[in-house]
Write a protein that holds these residues in place. Structure first.
Motif, PDB file in Angstrom:
ATOM      1  N   ARG A  29       4.555  31.804  62.302  1.00 57.53           N
ATOM      2  CA  ARG A  29       3.239  31.312  62.728  1.00 57.53           C
ATOM      3  C   ARG A  29       3.323  29.858  63.188  1.00 57.53           C
ATOM      4  NH1 ARG A  29       1.691  34.048  58.114  1.00 57.53           N
ATOM      5  NH2 ARG A  29       1.437  32.127  56.914  1.00 57.53           N
ATOM      6  N   VAL A  34       4.396  34.038  68.895  1.00 59.79           N
ATOM      7  CA  VAL A  34       4.530  35.242  69.723  1.00 59.79           C
ATOM      8  C   VAL A  34       6.001  35.328  70.094  1.00 59.79           C
ATOM      9  CG1 VAL A  34       3.763  36.457  71.800  1.00 59.79           C
ATOM     10  CG2 VAL A  34       2.163  34.977  70.577  1.00 59.79           C
ATOM     11  N   VAL A  48       3.619  39.436  66.945  1.00 60.62           N
ATOM     12  CA  VAL A  48       2.399  38.626  67.033  1.00 60.62           C
ATOM     13  C   VAL A  48       1.918  38.347  65.611  1.00 60.62           C
ATOM     14  CG1 VAL A  48       0.089  38.460  68.025  1.00 60.62           C
ATOM     15  CG2 VAL A  48       1.853  39.785  69.207  1.00 60.62           C
ATOM     16  N   LYS A  50      -0.310  35.472  64.506  1.00 60.26           N
ATOM     17  CA  LYS A  50      -1.498  34.667  64.217  1.00 60.26           C
ATOM     18  C   LYS A  50      -2.786  35.467  64.414  1.00 60.26           C
ATOM     19  CE  LYS A  50      -1.831  30.279  64.795  1.00 60.26           C
ATOM     20  NZ  LYS A  50      -1.748  29.914  63.352  1.00 60.26           N
ATOM     21  N   GLN A  52      -5.912  34.773  65.550  1.00 58.88           N
ATOM     22  CA  GLN A  52      -6.669  34.765  66.804  1.00 58.88           C
ATOM     23  C   GLN A  52      -5.966  35.545  67.905  1.00 58.88           C
ATOM     24  OE1 GLN A  52      -9.650  34.009  67.018  1.00 58.88           O
ATOM     25  NE2 GLN A  52     -10.042  32.673  65.269  1.00 58.88           N
ATOM     26  N   ASP A  53      -4.643  35.548  67.904  1.00 55.85           N
ATOM     27  CA  ASP A  53      -3.904  36.306  68.922  1.00 55.85           C
ATOM     28  C   ASP A  53      -4.087  37.800  68.711  1.00 55.85           C
ATOM     29  OD1 ASP A  53      -3.029  33.902  69.924  1.00 55.85           O
ATOM     30  OD2 ASP A  53      -1.101  33.968  68.900  1.00 55.85           O
ATOM     31  N   GLU A  56      -7.546  38.677  69.833  1.00 57.77           N
ATOM     32  CA  GLU A  56      -7.603  38.652  71.298  1.00 57.77           C
ATOM     33  C   GLU A  56      -7.053  39.940  71.898  1.00 57.77           C
ATOM     34  OE1 GLU A  56      -5.550  36.054  74.937  1.00 57.77           O
ATOM     35  OE2 GLU A  56      -5.921  35.092  72.991  1.00 57.77           O
ATOM     36  N   LEU A 314      -0.035  35.355  76.678  1.00 56.33           N
ATOM     37  CA  LEU A 314      -0.528  35.188  75.307  1.00 56.33           C
ATOM     38  C   LEU A 314       0.168  33.981  74.691  1.00 56.33           C
ATOM     39  CD1 LEU A 314      -2.247  36.434  72.985  1.00 56.33           C
ATOM     40  CD2 LEU A 314      -0.166  37.632  72.269  1.00 56.33           C
ATOM     41  N   ARG A 315      -0.624  32.976  74.405  1.00 56.76           N
ATOM     42  CA  ARG A 315      -0.097  31.728  73.826  1.00 56.76           C
ATOM     43  C   ARG A 315       1.105  31.217  74.641  1.00 56.76           C
ATOM     44  NH1 ARG A 315      -1.521  29.340  68.855  1.00 56.76           N
ATOM     45  NH2 ARG A 315      -2.717  31.197  68.311  1.00 56.76           N
TER      46      ARG A 315
END
Length: 416
Positions: A29, A34, A48, A50, A52-53, A56, A314-315
């Motif tokens: 994290r 990612v 993945v 975290k 919020q990811d 999302e 993503l990120r």
């Protein structure tokens, strides 16, 4: 070093070691949330980690779909499934959890109303009666038992089997087959059989059992959930035997295994944090909050995969069409950016927006039932046990998909 980390992420043994899991995923994290992951023997994927990811991704169920890869399996096991009747998917059965879009909505609607709070209120007293029965069983065992193996697995199993319409004498068979599927990578559970072979045999046995149940409920329907599924229609056509059996399998397995893991893990957390246990004893009105914290703490579903349908960023990571993404739910539920002091068990935790049930359209169908069962069980247990403590070392199932305590030795004194 990086390759060894990738192998650890895929290793079922990691998921049987919560401290090691937390250490690795806390690092991910922070440094690589990612992560492109290429373990030996597995097709690569994005890990993945975290909160919020994951939210999302789960929100965009048109861009990230369940097919064709739902969970982490060895390439050899995936290829064996592809070569069978799986239509090119890596999923061995066409079940609710690996459907998408309109098909998912139509199949979910078959049983959706059964698991809504308004419907579940009708069975609250029945669930409370079963909770009393299994706390009685705890008392009948004397002053020590393996709580995970002797009590926690049986209570939610009997609840869901009662709803489904499976007779009590078949509970042992249902538990054995569930373990063979969801615990197929745990060496103790499978006694040395390969994960793929263990799952295959269990699925075949499930199909044989539920095919008979379908035939019976189509000829002699009752008011149980088995009858609803057996006689369901989608777009005017009866669902096939394969669809009905697959539906039974997901209800019979996911309908109890995750709840039993949450009950055993919830008790373990209370024993590890005795001040929280005493707080709950003094203030039983905190039980609904405590249940949410137990769910966050345990997070029995360790991951599901999604597959990207288009290019996405993503990120800062470029996700290509067809890439797999591993949604790591326990990691999300320890995310320091979302949860205050996430490595502490706190029954009064406010704004507990955990993703133990997933998120979005694929959120667990039985989440309200799980909460009802946990409240009923802990309400009964805490009112009748004077003292309870650990009596040995706990042990967790070695599985990267669904995991929880397989052994929880406890010592206790029942209230006179």
């Amino acid at each position: 070093m990086l390759e060894r980390l990738d192998d650890r992420i895929a290793d079922p043994a990691l998921y049987g070691d919560p401290a090691a899991y937390d250490e690795i995923f806390m690092s991910l994290r922070r440094d690589d949330p990612v992560r492109w992951t290429s373990p030996a023997g597995y097709r690569p994927f994005w890990t993945v980690t975290k909160y919020q990811d994951i939210v999302e991704i789960e929100r965009q169920n048109d861009k990230f779909i369940n097919e064709p890869r739902l969970s982490l399996n060895l390439i050899e096991d995936e290829e064996r499934v592809r070569a069978g009747p799986g239509r090119g998917t890596t999923n061995p059965m066409r079940m609710l959890v690996n459907m998408d879009g309109a098909m998912h909505r139509a199949h979910r609607n078959i049983t959706q109303s059964w698991f809504l709070p308004t419907t579940l209120r009708k069975i609250e007293s029945d669930v409370a009666t079963l909770a009393k029965e299994f706390v009685d069983l705890l008392g009948a065992r004397g002053d020590e038992c393996d709580f995970a193996e002797d009590i926690a697995v049986w209570f939610p199993l009997r609840v869901i089997m009662t709803i489904l319409g499976v007779p009590r004498q078949d509970d042992q068979k249902m538990l054995r087959l569930t373990k063979a599927i969801l615990g197929s990578t745990d060496r103790e559970i499978t006694s040395g059989a390969s994960a793929g072979e263990s799952r295959r045999r269990a699925i075949e046995e499930f199909f044989a059992y539920f095919a008979l149940l379908i035939a019976d409920r189509r000829e002699r329907p009752t008011g149980d959930l088995a009858s609803v599924i057996a006689n369901a229609r989608i777009d005017g056509r009866p669902i096939s035997e394969m669809e009905a059996v697959s539906y039974y399998v997901i209800i019979a397995t996911a309908g109890h295994d995750t709840t039993s893991a949450s009950i055993a893990g919830g008790l373990h957390a209370l024993l590890e944090y005795p001040s929280e246990l005493e707080k709950l004893r003094r203030s039983p009105e905190l039980l609904p909050l405590a249940v949410e914290e137990m769910l966050r703490w345990v997070s029995p579903v360790r991951h599901f995969f999604r597959t990207a349908t288009d290019s996405y960023v993503l990120r800062g990571r470029p996700i290509a069409p067809g890439d797999s993404l591993m949604m790591c739910y326990p990691s999300a539920n320890r995310d320091e950016d979302v949860f205050d002091d996430p490595f502490r068990f706190k029954i009064e935790r406010a704004q507990n927006r955990h993703v133990a049930f997933g998120f979005g359209v694929h959120q667990c169908l039985g989440l309200h039932l799980a909460r009802l069962e946990m409240k009923a069980f802990f309400s009964e247990l805490l009112s009748r046990v004077d003292h309870i403590e650990l009596a040995g070392e706990p042990a967790w199932i070695e599985s990267s998909v669904v995991s929880g305590l397989k052994h929880l030795p406890i010592r206790y004194a029942m209230r006179k």
